[in-house]
Design an enzyme around this catalytic site. Structure first.
Site, PDB file in Angstrom:
ATOM      1  N   CYS A  79      76.182  66.993  20.894  1.00  0.00           N
ATOM      2  CA  CYS A  79      76.912  67.359  19.678  1.00  0.00           C
ATOM      3  C   CYS A  79      77.965  66.273  19.462  1.00  0.00           C
ATOM      4  O   CYS A  79      78.809  66.044  20.342  1.00  0.00           O
ATOM      5  CB  CYS A  79      77.576  68.713  19.910  1.00  0.00           C
ATOM      6  SG  CYS A  79      78.660  69.254  18.587  1.00  0.00           S
ATOM      7  N   CYS A 190      75.290  63.732  13.134  1.00  0.00           N
ATOM      8  CA  CYS A 190      75.409  65.113  13.627  1.00  0.00           C
ATOM      9  C   CYS A 190      74.014  65.474  14.105  1.00  0.00           C
ATOM     10  O   CYS A 190      73.023  65.160  13.434  1.00  0.00           O
ATOM     11  CB  CYS A 190      75.840  66.037  12.492  1.00  0.00           C
ATOM     12  SG  CYS A 190      75.613  67.806  12.839  1.00  0.00           S
TER      13      CYS A 190
HETATM   14  N1  DGL Z   1      75.641  69.396  15.966  1.00  0.00           N
HETATM   15  C1  DGL Z   1      77.003  69.085  15.831  1.00  0.00           C
HETATM   16  C2  DGL Z   1      77.277  67.585  15.780  1.00  0.00           C
HETATM   17  O1  DGL Z   1      76.467  66.797  16.255  1.00  0.00           O
HETATM   18  C3  DGL Z   1      77.898  69.752  14.875  1.00  0.00           C
HETATM   19  C4  DGL Z   1      77.599  70.807  13.967  1.00  0.00           C
HETATM   20  C5  DGL Z   1      78.807  71.722  13.812  1.00  0.00           C
HETATM   21  O2  DGL Z   1      78.938  72.592  14.645  1.00  0.00           O
HETATM   22  O3  DGL Z   1      79.569  71.552  12.858  1.00  0.00           O
HETATM   23  O4  DGL Z   1      78.291  67.152  15.325  1.00  0.00           O
END
Ligand code: DGL
Length: 266
Positions: A79, A190
């Site tokens: 993430c 993301c």
């Molecule tokens: N999957 C997450 C990222 O790579 C973020 C998504 C979120 O929770 O806002 O930033």
């Protein structure tokens, strides 16, 4: 500082605010098929990307502690948001655990650039963090990089809406204002976004725009770190497993996760 016992036969832990990190896990499974993986998606607390830094840190530590209680030999913070808010502190607290984070793929975008614009899509929190600005300062040089905060986009993936009209409207409203005939590369900053890449590709209707993400580099780095500590399994014929946990406790989220894990994203 906490002492953790690491052995080769333990699984590798993955975490994300929800289902996005599965795009990184896909690559890791491909690269390390004999390994076992535990994936923890914190969908009950998603999104992280619009929350304050302190809260993202608290949520991230909470998930990592759960994974450590189950026993892991390495950790992928799959993430971008959690990485920028918490990876440094995680490394401080667990110095002997191999930890990799993911960050927007600015470096490869700049290295392959032929003079066009680079558009980075990421959560508002990733873009606001100092870590992101340091990354830009390090690699930008004379390249044109446009950062686009995409609040509300990860929710499409969480809800399994990967190609509807609403997604087109989202792109039209939030992305189109930053696109032009100079756009050369879009960086998916993301881990949720690779799952909407096929639809984004169709929306752009321009095969010359590159759409890249950092999942492959992150998985390669994870493998390198585990290898460095001699923690990779040595039975090439072994078939590893993937265990998926979701903080919502919902069977539907597990089914959705399994489907995403199989979905071709590149
Ligand atoms: N999957 C997450 C990222 O790579 C973020 C998504 C979120 O929770 O806002 O930033």
């Amino acid at each position: 500082m906490e002492h953790i016992k690491l052995t080769e036969d333990l699984p590798i832990g993955f975490m994300d605010s929800g289902l996005g990190g599965l795009s990184v896990l896909q690559q890791a499974v491909r690269m390390m098929p004999s390994e076992d993986f535990i994936y923890y998606g914190d969908s009950a607390n998603a999104p992280y990307g619009t929350k304050p830094q302190e809260e993202i840190r608290r949520l991230t530590f909470n998930v990592v502690e759960k994974l450590l209680d189950m026993g892991i030999k390495g950790l992928a913070v799959a993430c971008n948001t959690a990485t920028s808010a918490a990876v440094r502190l995680l490394r401080e607290k667990y110095p002997e655990l191999p930890i990799v984070g993911i960050e927007p793929a600015i470096k490869p975008a700049v290295e392959d650039n032929h003079g066009g614009e680079i558009v980075v899509m990421a959560t508002p929190m990733t873009i606001a963090q100092e870590k992101y600005h340091r990354l830009l300062d390090k690699y930008r040089g004379d390249k044109e990089i446009i950062s686009v905060p995409c609040a509300g986009l990860m929710e499409f993936v969480e809800e399994g809406d990967l190609n509807g009209d609403d997604l087109d409207r989202y792109f039209e409203e939030h992305l189109s204002p930053y696109l032009s005939d100079k756009t050369e590369t879009i960086v998916l900053g993301c881990t949720h976004y690779p799952f909407i890449r096929p639809h984004l590709r169709a929306f752009l209707n321009n095969p010359s725009v590159n759409i890249i993400d950092g999942s492959e580099g992150t998985s390669r780095e994870l493998m390198r770190r585990l290898g460095e500590k001699d923690l990779l399994r040595k039975q090439p014929d072994r078939k590893g497993s993937v265990t998926i946990i979701n903080s919502t406790g919902s069977d539907e989220m597990i089914r959705r996760s399994e489907k995403l894990l199989q979905m071709p994203v590149d």
